[in-house]
Design a protein around this motif. Structure first.
Motif, PDB file in Angstrom:
ATOM      1  N   VAL A   1      -0.918  10.419 -12.266  1.00  0.00           N
ATOM      2  CA  VAL A   1      -0.804  10.629 -10.816  1.00  0.00           C
ATOM      3  C   VAL A   1       0.263   9.707 -10.249  1.00  0.00           C
ATOM      4  O   VAL A   1       0.433   8.573 -10.701  1.00  0.00           O
ATOM      5  CB  VAL A   1      -2.147  10.370 -10.104  1.00  0.00           C
ATOM      6  CG1 VAL A   1      -3.154  11.452 -10.437  1.00  0.00           C
ATOM      7  CG2 VAL A   1      -2.714   9.006 -10.449  1.00  0.00           C
ATOM      8  N   GLU A   2       0.988  10.221  -9.263  1.00  0.00           N
ATOM      9  CA  GLU A   2       2.021   9.426  -8.602  1.00  0.00           C
ATOM     10  C   GLU A   2       1.972   9.669  -7.103  1.00  0.00           C
ATOM     11  O   GLU A   2       1.784  10.796  -6.641  1.00  0.00           O
ATOM     12  CB  GLU A   2       3.410   9.778  -9.138  1.00  0.00           C
ATOM     13  CG  GLU A   2       4.504   8.946  -8.505  1.00  0.00           C
ATOM     14  CD  GLU A   2       5.819   8.997  -9.271  1.00  0.00           C
ATOM     15  OE1 GLU A   2       6.843   8.557  -8.717  1.00  0.00           O
ATOM     16  OE2 GLU A   2       5.818   9.460 -10.437  1.00  0.00           O
ATOM     17  N   GLY A   3       2.124   8.574  -6.363  1.00  0.00           N
ATOM     18  CA  GLY A   3       2.111   8.625  -4.909  1.00  0.00           C
ATOM     19  C   GLY A   3       2.137   7.215  -4.371  1.00  0.00           C
ATOM     20  O   GLY A   3       2.610   6.290  -5.044  1.00  0.00           O
ATOM     21  N   THR A   4       1.626   7.019  -3.172  1.00  0.00           N
ATOM     22  CA  THR A   4       1.559   5.661  -2.648  1.00  0.00           C
ATOM     23  C   THR A   4       0.505   4.875  -3.422  1.00  0.00           C
ATOM     24  O   THR A   4      -0.456   5.431  -3.953  1.00  0.00           O
ATOM     25  CB  THR A   4       1.196   5.666  -1.166  1.00  0.00           C
ATOM     26  OG1 THR A   4      -0.131   6.169  -1.001  1.00  0.00           O
ATOM     27  CG2 THR A   4       2.170   6.507  -0.351  1.00  0.00           C
ATOM     28  N   ALA A   5       0.685   3.560  -3.450  1.00  0.00           N
ATOM     29  CA  ALA A   5      -0.241   2.709  -4.198  1.00  0.00           C
ATOM     30  C   ALA A   5      -1.670   2.851  -3.677  1.00  0.00           C
ATOM     31  O   ALA A   5      -2.638   2.871  -4.457  1.00  0.00           O
ATOM     32  CB  ALA A   5       0.217   1.253  -4.116  1.00  0.00           C
ATOM     33  N   SER A   6      -1.823   2.970  -2.347  1.00  0.00           N
ATOM     34  CA  SER A   6      -3.170   3.078  -1.785  1.00  0.00           C
ATOM     35  C   SER A   6      -3.827   4.395  -2.177  1.00  0.00           C
ATOM     36  O   SER A   6      -5.030   4.458  -2.497  1.00  0.00           O
ATOM     37  CB  SER A   6      -3.128   2.939  -0.267  1.00  0.00           C
ATOM     38  OG  SER A   6      -2.301   3.947   0.312  1.00  0.00           O
ATOM     39  N   ALA A   7      -3.048   5.487  -2.195  1.00  0.00           N
ATOM     40  CA  ALA A   7      -3.608   6.793  -2.565  1.00  0.00           C
ATOM     41  C   ALA A   7      -3.990   6.827  -4.041  1.00  0.00           C
ATOM     42  O   ALA A   7      -5.040   7.354  -4.418  1.00  0.00           O
ATOM     43  CB  ALA A   7      -2.604   7.896  -2.240  1.00  0.00           C
ATOM     44  N   VAL A   8      -3.142   6.257  -4.890  1.00  0.00           N
ATOM     45  CA  VAL A   8      -3.459   6.206  -6.328  1.00  0.00           C
ATOM     46  C   VAL A   8      -4.717   5.378  -6.560  1.00  0.00           C
ATOM     47  O   VAL A   8      -5.576   5.742  -7.373  1.00  0.00           O
ATOM     48  CB  VAL A   8      -2.267   5.645  -7.124  1.00  0.00           C
ATOM     49  CG1 VAL A   8      -2.673   5.353  -8.569  1.00  0.00           C
ATOM     50  CG2 VAL A   8      -1.095   6.624  -7.093  1.00  0.00           C
ATOM     51  N   ALA A   9      -4.854   4.255  -5.838  1.00  0.00           N
ATOM     52  CA  ALA A   9      -6.041   3.415  -5.993  1.00  0.00           C
ATOM     53  C   ALA A   9      -7.297   4.163  -5.570  1.00  0.00           C
ATOM     54  O   ALA A   9      -8.350   4.081  -6.229  1.00  0.00           O
ATOM     55  CB  ALA A   9      -5.880   2.137  -5.179  1.00  0.00           C
ATOM     56  N   ARG A  10      -7.209   4.925  -4.447  1.00  0.00           N
ATOM     57  CA  ARG A  10      -8.381   5.693  -4.000  1.00  0.00           C
ATOM     58  C   ARG A  10      -8.723   6.772  -5.013  1.00  0.00           C
ATOM     59  O   ARG A  10      -9.903   7.059  -5.270  1.00  0.00           O
ATOM     60  CB  ARG A  10      -8.110   6.309  -2.621  1.00  0.00           C
ATOM     61  CG  ARG A  10      -8.112   5.290  -1.490  1.00  0.00           C
ATOM     62  CD  ARG A  10      -8.310   5.969  -0.128  1.00  0.00           C
ATOM     63  NE  ARG A  10      -7.236   6.904   0.181  1.00  0.00           N
ATOM     64  CZ  ARG A  10      -6.081   6.553   0.748  1.00  0.00           C
ATOM     65  NH1 ARG A  10      -5.849   5.273   1.046  1.00  0.00           N
ATOM     66  NH2 ARG A  10      -5.168   7.465   1.025  1.00  0.00           N
ATOM     67  N   PHE A  11      -7.725   7.383  -5.615  1.00  0.00           N
ATOM     68  CA  PHE A  11      -7.958   8.390  -6.655  1.00  0.00           C
ATOM     69  C   PHE A  11      -8.783   7.794  -7.789  1.00  0.00           C
ATOM     70  O   PHE A  11      -9.793   8.373  -8.214  1.00  0.00           O
ATOM     71  CB  PHE A  11      -6.606   8.901  -7.172  1.00  0.00           C
ATOM     72  CG  PHE A  11      -6.694   9.910  -8.279  1.00  0.00           C
ATOM     73  CD1 PHE A  11      -6.797  11.264  -8.006  1.00  0.00           C
ATOM     74  CD2 PHE A  11      -6.669   9.511  -9.618  1.00  0.00           C
ATOM     75  CE1 PHE A  11      -6.881  12.200  -9.026  1.00  0.00           C
ATOM     76  CE2 PHE A  11      -6.741  10.433 -10.651  1.00  0.00           C
ATOM     77  CZ  PHE A  11      -6.849  11.786 -10.352  1.00  0.00           C
ATOM     78  N   CYS A  12      -8.387   6.636  -8.279  1.00  0.00           N
ATOM     79  CA  CYS A  12      -9.091   5.997  -9.396  1.00  0.00           C
ATOM     80  C   CYS A  12     -10.508   5.573  -9.002  1.00  0.00           C
ATOM     81  O   CYS A  12     -11.447   5.679  -9.793  1.00  0.00           O
ATOM     82  CB  CYS A  12      -8.299   4.795  -9.901  1.00  0.00           C
ATOM     83  SG  CYS A  12      -6.719   5.240 -10.662  1.00  0.00           S
ATOM     84  N   ASP A  13     -10.656   5.104  -7.760  1.00  0.00           N
ATOM     85  CA  ASP A  13     -11.969   4.634  -7.310  1.00  0.00           C
ATOM     86  C   ASP A  13     -12.973   5.778  -7.158  1.00  0.00           C
ATOM     87  O   ASP A  13     -14.164   5.601  -7.370  1.00  0.00           O
ATOM     88  CB  ASP A  13     -11.851   3.893  -5.975  1.00  0.00           C
ATOM     89  CG  ASP A  13     -11.136   2.557  -6.101  1.00  0.00           C
ATOM     90  OD1 ASP A  13     -11.058   2.045  -7.240  1.00  0.00           O
ATOM     91  OD2 ASP A  13     -10.658   2.041  -5.074  1.00  0.00           O
TER      92      ASP A  13
ATOM     93  N   GLU B   1       0.806  -1.210   0.000  1.00  0.00           N
ATOM     94  CA  GLU B   1       0.000   0.000   0.000  1.00  0.00           C
ATOM     95  C   GLU B   1       0.841   1.262   0.000  1.00  0.00           C
ATOM     96  O   GLU B   1       0.440   2.290  -0.553  1.00  0.00           O
ATOM     97  CB  GLU B   1      -0.946   0.009   1.198  1.00  0.00           C
ATOM     98  CG  GLU B   1      -2.103  -0.974   1.069  1.00  0.00           C
ATOM     99  CD  GLU B   1      -3.154  -0.748   2.134  1.00  0.00           C
ATOM    100  OE1 GLU B   1      -2.967   0.151   2.981  1.00  0.00           O
ATOM    101  OE2 GLU B   1      -4.166  -1.457   2.107  1.00  0.00           O
ATOM    102  N   ASP B   2       2.027   1.222   0.637  1.00  0.00           N
ATOM    103  CA  ASP B   2       2.838   2.433   0.694  1.00  0.00           C
ATOM    104  C   ASP B   2       3.944   2.455  -0.354  1.00  0.00           C
ATOM    105  O   ASP B   2       4.816   3.337  -0.342  1.00  0.00           O
ATOM    106  CB  ASP B   2       3.440   2.594   2.092  1.00  0.00           C
ATOM    107  CG  ASP B   2       4.310   1.395   2.483  1.00  0.00           C
ATOM    108  OD1 ASP B   2       4.290   0.398   1.738  1.00  0.00           O
ATOM    109  OD2 ASP B   2       4.989   1.468   3.528  1.00  0.00           O
ATOM    110  N   ALA B   3       3.911   1.477  -1.296  1.00  0.00           N
ATOM    111  CA  ALA B   3       4.920   1.450  -2.366  1.00  0.00           C
ATOM    112  C   ALA B   3       4.610   2.559  -3.369  1.00  0.00           C
ATOM    113  O   ALA B   3       3.463   2.940  -3.586  1.00  0.00           O
ATOM    114  CB  ALA B   3       4.902   0.093  -3.068  1.00  0.00           C
ATOM    115  N   PRO B   4       5.634   3.123  -4.004  1.00  0.00           N
ATOM    116  CA  PRO B   4       5.394   4.170  -5.011  1.00  0.00           C
ATOM    117  C   PRO B   4       4.635   3.600  -6.215  1.00  0.00           C
ATOM    118  O   PRO B   4       4.871   2.470  -6.635  1.00  0.00           O
ATOM    119  CB  PRO B   4       6.796   4.638  -5.387  1.00  0.00           C
ATOM    120  CG  PRO B   4       7.696   3.517  -5.005  1.00  0.00           C
ATOM    121  CD  PRO B   4       7.075   2.836  -3.827  1.00  0.00           C
TER     122      PRO B   4
END
Length: 810
Positions: A59-71, A12-15
């Motif tokens: 978009v670039e950031g943590t994997a969890s943040a990018v996933a929430r962005f898409c959702d 989740e916190d991976a780039p």
């Protein structure tokens, strides 16, 4: 929504970095600032831009943040946005090279246009609050708007949707507007029509004789003129309206005479739904439509005895004479709100007639110079402005049937939103019919219907058709490879298609097959199973050269078999019989073997000389094309019952017959019965001959009732029940012979909600699935969608009808 590439499972916190493409109505609706805010909230770096295919973000950031962005992209989209798809693709993380900020980049113009343009939208609550706030810099500004409201489709000249590609390109933003436009936290961020009193556009009030009225607020001057009984041409979003005080009998009657409108009802504009509650039976569904961002004209049943409380506006009798309905719309531009008055304004009209700025039959006027010329004999003054209208767009007209919307004219507020198709189509342009023309541009699984064009017998309407077709091709990027038209040899729309096709094929589709296909398409039918099509209208060119319009068909997209129809009667004099329903009544009486007695209303309505000529015309079969039209049958019964003998507008006799039926006692359940007769020769449908529905017994029963003193309202109600019974009997017979259990009710006659509701209820009680129109009109305004589906499918359905077909394309 879907991703074009499944994301790789990572911590989740991976780039993580993704490119996200959002398609749909996502430009001009505040989508980029929405994504900016979302990315900032989630601490994502990257950028977003408009492109011809939609909105593209990285978009670039943590994997969890990018996933929430898409959702969250589609779930929390701005109010005017319509997200069709969200595709994302994994990219290698850029790390520090990507920076830490999220930015909005300049729009890209490369590549084919695939994005969607938003319809025009009514002024939002925030803008209305500014309009009425004396301390706001946009107080009383007639063009206040933001990313959530205002003009869109009518000002767009190209894509991507940027100010340079709108008719606002000529208005330089003042420093304050430019600051709002550039601020991602402002609701006017990249609102392309953004404006204020300092930077325009600007109103002008012109008087017919004295020229520009100076020294006064143009709105105040226009309100004073309206209060004095004047007719004012008001420039709107998609064209000019002709406005007058709807409570002033003399003003409304004058507008009716000047516009050569006959008895065709006018629509009125009220400040709020509350102002018409005493006039119409306002259901929650109708109020929702009235207050919707599309702001259509909503047809509602009039109260038989309106209760006028103190101060309640009373419309003049000339607004909608003889109509069971009243068309109402609410203000949808700041200028409309100003004309009807803000709190504290001096008294002025509370109800305005707002009708299209044109002579009946001509296209709506959009050009300012043309408005001064073409409306000179109609208007006493012009309330105009200097923002050009690029796309004509008349008001949409909607009514409610069984709690669901029934679109009668799909135009402003709806166009150019696409209709999703159940099957992909090749790039094609379907040109529709000649009455109530609207064309349809299709490619893949999308169909774009044009705004209402009008009747193609006017040269100006034909020019408007060409301009609208070119504009819609431009903003969609669709280049038609096929043209589709009606089979009628005299249709100007079909001739245009033949003339402009160049080397492209032109497919001609039978009129009623197209109607049925339109109903199937908007309900998502893939055509693998045929339907029973009940196609009732006034006129459609039949395969045998007759005028069809009372048809029972077995149809899929490939084939259309005539299972049954109303028995033919002569159409004496063509259009003369349409304008004078008594001619159709007399033709039906003669076909039924009933004498033209002087005690019958239709006989008395026909002048003696015309009566003698008509008798000879029918005896010698001169200019008497046979017709099976249900629309003409309604005309005939309307005249025979003494309801309407002369039609000043399309379907007047039928509309007034429906209105009469509403006043019949509920306890009466009598229904007139048609005789079903099967032709001796084996028909196309493989289960016997073509079934003819003979109305002769209906006319005999009506004549008997009238001579027994039965009221016209009862005759009208019994006739409606008779047609409902006929539909049920014919559909039951088609099911018995062919095993089909889905019925499409289509054609202009089904704008009659009394008939539509009764037919649908009766069929559903007997186990049928019923398809009725909700997205496109049942009449010729929806014809082009069906033409497209019949002629342009990339992969035809594989399951044919069970019998040898009558192919309906040539």
């Amino acid at each position: 929504m879907s991703g074009s590439q499944a994301p790789v499972a990572v911590a989740e916190d991976a780039p993580c970095r993704r490119r996200v493409t959002v398609r749909g109505v996502v430009q001009g609706v505040g989508f980029r600032p929405y994504l900016y805010g979302l990315a900032t909230e989630l601490a994502l770096a990257g950028h977003v831009t408009n492109t011809p295919e939609g909105v593209v973000a990285e978009v670039e950031g943590t994997a969890s943040a990018v996933a929430r962005f898409c959702d969250r992209i589609a779930v929390q989209a701005p109010p005017l946005a319509r997200v069709e798809s969200v595709h994302h693709r994994e990219l290698p993380p850029a790390g520090t090279a990507a920076g830490t900020a999220f930015t909005i980049r300049t729009s890209r113009t490369d590549g084919p246009a695939r994005t969607l343009v938003s319809p025009d939208s009514a002024t939002c609550a925030d803008c209305l609050a500014e309009l009425a706030d004396p301390v706001d810099r946009r107080y009383r500004h007639p063009f206040v708007n933001c990313t959530h409201c205002g003009p869109r489709f009518t000002i767009v000249t190209g894509v991507p949707y940027d100010r340079a590609h709108t008719t606002m390109a000529g208005f330089a933003m003042c420093p304050d507007c430019a600051r709002e436009y550039a601020d991602p936290a402002d609701r006017r961020f990249h609102a392309q029509p953004v404006a204020c009193p300092a930077c325009g556009p600007r109103l002008r009030l012109l008087a017919a004789r004295s020229g520009e009225v100076t020294g006064a607020d143009p709105v105040a001057g226009a309100r004073a003129l309206l209060s004095d009984g004047a007719i004012v041409a008001v420039k709107g979003l998609g064209g000019y309206h002709l406005a007058c005080d709807a409570t002033n009998q003399a003003a409304v009657a004058l507008l009716r005479r000047r516009k050569a409108r006959g008895d065709k009802p006018f629509a009125v504009m009220a400040k709020a739904a509350y102002d018409v509650r005493h006039l119409v039976r306002l259901s929650p569904e109708e109020q929702s439509l009235l207050e919707d961002r599309a702001r259509p004209v909503v047809l509602m049943r009039r109260r038989p005895q309106p209760s006028y409380a103190a101060g309640a506006p009373r419309p003049a009798d000339a607004v909608a004479p003889g109509s069971p309905d009243l068309g109402v719309m609410l203000p949808y531009t700041p200028l409309h709100h100003l004309l009807l008055g803000l709190p504290g304004d001096p008294d002025g009209p509370r109800l305005l007639v707002m009708t299209s700025g044109n002579v009946s039959g001509e296209p709506i006027v959009t050009d300012d110079t043309e408005a001064l010329e073409r409306l000179a004999h109609l208007a006493d003054a012009w309330l105009t402005h200097d923002r050009p209208i690029h796309v004509p767009c008349d008001d949409s007209v909607v009514r409610v049937c069984d709690g669901e919307p029934l679109v009668l004219r799909r135009s402003r507020g709806y166009a150019p939103l696409p209709v999703a198709l159940p099957l992909p189509v090749r790039p094609a342009l379907a040109v529709g019919g000649d009455l109530k023309n609207a064309f349809c541009l299709g490619a893949g699984r999308r169909a774009w219907l044009s705004a209402h064009i009008g009747d193609m017998d006017d040269v100006g309407t034909q020019r408007a058709f060409e301009h609208a077709a070119a504009q819609l091709e431009s903003i969609t990027g669709v280049r038609p490879e096929t043209l589709v038209a009606d089979r009628h040899p005299g249709y100007r729309s079909a001739r245009w298609a033949d003339r402009t096709a160049a080397h492209r094929p032109v497919v001609h589709v039978q009129h009623h097959h197209a109607h049925v296909a339109a109903a199937m398409a908007e309900h998502g039918s893939d055509g693998t199973r045929p339907v029973i099509g009940v196609a009732f209208d006034g006129t459609g060119h039949g395969d045998d050269g007759a005028v069809w319009g009372g048809e029972f068909l077995l149809a899929d997209y490939d084939r259309c078999i005539r299972f049954g129809h109303l028995a033919y009667v002569p159409l004496p004099g063509g259009d003369a019989a349409v304008r004078r329903p008594y001619r159709m009544a007399l033709a039906h009486l003669r076909a039924a073997g009933i004498a033209w007695s002087a005690d019958l209303a239709c006989t008395a309505a026909c002048p003696p000389d015309e009566l003698r000529l008509l008798e000879r015309q029918l005896e010698r079969d001169l200019n008497c094309v046979p017709t099976s039209s249900m629309g003409r049958l309604f005309d005939a019964v309307s005249s025979l019952a003494g309801v309407c003998h002369r039609a000043g507008y399309e379907a007047q006799a039928a509309v007034e017959l429906e209105g009469a039926a509403l006043h019949a006692p509920a306890e009466d359940t009598t229904a007139y019965a048609f005789a079903l007769r099967e032709s001796e020769e084996s028909g196309e449908n493989g289960g016997g001959g073509v079934v003819r529905a003979d109305p002769a017994p209906v006319f005999a029963a009506i004549v008997g009732d009238l001579r027994a003193g039965v009221a016209p309202a009862l005759v009208a109600a019994r006739f409606h029940r008779g047609v409902t019974g006929l539909v049920h009997r014919m559909c039951a017979l088609a099911r018995e012979r062919h095993g089909l259990d889905t019925v499409a009710l289509t054609g202009g006659v089904f704008a009659n909600t009394l008939l539509s509701s009764a037919c649908a209820a009766t069929l559903r009680e007997d186990g049928f699935t019923v398809l009725r129109h909700h997205l496109v009109p049942p009449g010729d305004g929806g014809l082009a969608l069906g033409q497209l589906m019949v002629a342009a499918r990339a992969t035809p359905p594989s399951t044919p009808l069970s019998t040898p077909p009558s192919i309906s394309t040539d």
